[in-house]
Design an enzyme around this catalytic site. Structure first.
Site, mmCIF file in Angstrom:
data_model
loop_
_atom_site.group_PDB
_atom_site.id
_atom_site.type_symbol
_atom_site.label_atom_id
_atom_site.label_comp_id
_atom_site.label_asym_id
_atom_site.label_seq_id
_atom_site.Cartn_x
_atom_site.Cartn_y
_atom_site.Cartn_z
ATOM 1 N N LYS A 1 90.236 3.920 25.907
ATOM 2 C CA LYS A 1 90.339 4.699 24.674
ATOM 3 C C LYS A 1 90.495 6.176 25.001
ATOM 4 O O LYS A 1 89.688 6.759 25.725
ATOM 5 C CB LYS A 1 89.093 4.487 23.815
ATOM 6 C CG LYS A 1 89.088 5.263 22.497
ATOM 7 C CD LYS A 1 90.167 4.759 21.544
ATOM 8 C CE LYS A 1 90.207 5.568 20.256
ATOM 9 N NZ LYS A 1 89.039 5.334 19.404
ATOM 10 N N ASP B 1 87.558 0.274 12.261
ATOM 11 C CA ASP B 1 86.888 1.535 12.615
ATOM 12 C C ASP B 1 85.558 1.646 11.879
ATOM 13 O O ASP B 1 85.126 2.738 11.493
ATOM 14 C CB ASP B 1 87.773 2.751 12.324
ATOM 15 C CG ASP B 1 87.235 4.037 12.966
ATOM 16 O OD1 ASP B 1 86.434 3.945 13.915
ATOM 17 O OD2 ASP B 1 87.607 5.136 12.506
ATOM 18 N N LEU C 1 86.614 10.290 10.270
ATOM 19 C CA LEU C 1 87.649 10.950 11.060
ATOM 20 C C LEU C 1 88.496 9.875 11.729
ATOM 21 O O LEU C 1 87.937 8.965 12.356
ATOM 22 C CB LEU C 1 87.027 11.868 12.121
ATOM 23 C CG LEU C 1 86.394 13.165 11.593
ATOM 24 C CD1 LEU C 1 85.671 13.898 12.718
ATOM 25 C CD2 LEU C 1 87.453 14.069 10.957
ATOM 26 N N HIS D 1 93.107 7.949 19.786
ATOM 27 C CA HIS D 1 92.667 8.628 18.568
ATOM 28 C C HIS D 1 93.703 9.720 18.342
ATOM 29 O O HIS D 1 93.700 10.740 19.035
ATOM 30 C CB HIS D 1 91.264 9.207 18.747
ATOM 31 C CG HIS D 1 90.760 9.918 17.535
ATOM 32 N ND1 HIS D 1 89.703 9.449 16.782
ATOM 33 C CD2 HIS D 1 91.168 11.064 16.925
ATOM 34 C CE1 HIS D 1 89.491 10.285 15.770
ATOM 35 N NE2 HIS D 1 90.363 11.270 15.841
ATOM 36 N N ASN E 1 82.458 4.799 22.934
ATOM 37 C CA ASN E 1 81.909 6.159 22.794
ATOM 38 C C ASN E 1 80.404 6.156 22.543
ATOM 39 O O ASN E 1 79.909 6.629 21.527
ATOM 40 C CB ASN E 1 82.649 6.946 21.705
ATOM 41 C CG ASN E 1 82.578 6.303 20.333
ATOM 42 O OD1 ASN E 1 82.516 5.083 20.214
ATOM 43 N ND2 ASN E 1 82.594 7.129 19.295
ATOM 44 N N ALA F 1 80.611 11.670 10.648
ATOM 45 C CA ALA F 1 81.872 11.068 10.209
ATOM 46 C C ALA F 1 81.868 9.576 10.501
ATOM 47 O O ALA F 1 81.548 9.157 11.614
ATOM 48 C CB ALA F 1 83.037 11.739 10.921
#
Length: 343
Positions: free
Chosen positions: A99, A247, A219, A136, A42, A263
């Site tokens: 993902k 993460d 998150l 996710h 991302n 986040a």
């Protein structure tokens, strides 16, 4: 009481390293303790092609300190329009997974999937070529309470997905709830999950104790204590469905300590020590090696690492900040004590 612990070199199956100077700052933190890391795609723009993944992998490798054995495992960002033809190219390039970010669910997820059914042809290609789907696991329906997004995702997305693609390997990323832990425990052998150190160690009170504590905001968000306990039980159960994924998500301190704070918890600096602390808290250090070093590569179909690391029961203070390009980064528990130390 065990005061030293030697385990097979672990892997991190969910890691954010960003790009540019930020990447150069954080990659050494992971490389000192892990043999591999599954790198999230991302970026801005997201990593959506095999060629982009290969170029990103090269940049990560260039940031690994000389003499350190650390290999990034690459993933692509699944979108509504990612062509199935890209999957064969990705597999050939050594990409291991895609993902799934529901659009708007987390950092840099604007290009995410709006409806899982839009991706079915791509998922068929993934199942054919043996690429994993990493999810996710939250819905973004504004009518659903923030703390219920994971449980609703199971009903709305995971159950239909597993029905339609029973042999697609799926990793439910960063589990946060009892419902999620029980779902993965009871699912078929093609389903697994990662669990973070911060979700094992903290509940949602950590965000609010003594004021707003933005460095605990992530998150999926931390949940109530009953969920934390369920995650610890899952991680320490010995089940090969659960494995380590930090993460770890770096953000400049000034963007965490902000009216609209980012986040993400930065745990890569002390990751394996934090996991050791969590397992030690329930007298389950004997289960750490499976969770950290075996279950992940076994599920991905990769060889286990051959080297080892050693942890010592020793209290030490985590640095308050570390350099992060032109900014600073505040690691989780910065300025506080961790009770295990990587030797």
């Amino acid at each position: 009481m065990t005061d030293t612990l030697t385990i097979t070199r672990p892997d991190d199956w969910h890691l954010h390293v960003r790009d540019g100077a930020a990447l150069e700052a954080v990659v050494p933190h992971s490389a000192r303790q892990f043999g591999r890391a599954l790198v999230m795609p991302n970026l801005r723009p997201p990593v959506t092609t095999a060629a982009q993944a290969v170029a990103y992998r090269d940049r990560i490798r260039a940031a690994v300190p000389p003499g350190t054995a650390f290999e990034p495992v690459m993933s692509l960002y699944l979108t509504d329009k990612l062509p199935p033809e890209e999957i064969a190219l990705a597999a050939e390039a050594g990409v291991r997974a895609l993902k799934l970010y529901p659009a708007g669910a987390t950092t840099n997820s604007d290009a995410g999937v709006t409806d899982i059914r839009h991706t079915y042809k791509t998922l068929e290609a993934m199942q054919k070529h043996g690429l994993l789907l990493l999810v996710h696991g939250e819905v973004t329906d504004p009518a659903v309470d923030l703390f219920d997004r994971e449980a609703v995702f199971i009903d709305r997305v995971m159950i239909p997905l597993r029905r339609d693609f029973p042999e697609l390997k799926v990793v439910f990323e960063h589990l946060t709830t009892q419902e999620g832990a029980h779902y993965v425990r009871d699912a078929n052998r093609f389903t697994a999950a990662t669990i973070t150190a911060h979700h094992l160690l903290y509940n949602r009170n950590a965000i609010f104790t003594g004021g707003i504590r933005p460095h605990y905001y992530c998150l999926p968000v931390l949940k109530r204590e009953t969920h934390r306990v369920a995650l610890v039980q899952a991680a320490t159960s010995g089940s090969d469905r659960f494995f380590l994924g930090t993460d770890s998500a770096p953000h400049p301190a000034h963007l965490k300590e902000h009216a609209l704070g980012c986040a993400g918890c930065y745990t890569a600096l002390t990751a394996i020590e934090l996991y050791a602390e969590a397992f030690d808290s329930v007298d389950a250090l004997d289960k750490l090696e499976g969770f950290a070093s075996f279950h992940g590569p076994d599920f991905y179909g990769l060889p286990r690492n051959s080297g080892t690391i050693t942890l010592k029961r020793e209290s030490w203070t985590v640095p308050e900040t570390v350099p992060y390009g032109d900014a600073t980064l505040k690691p989780l528990r910065g300025g506080e004590t961790v009770h295990w130390k990587l030797m």
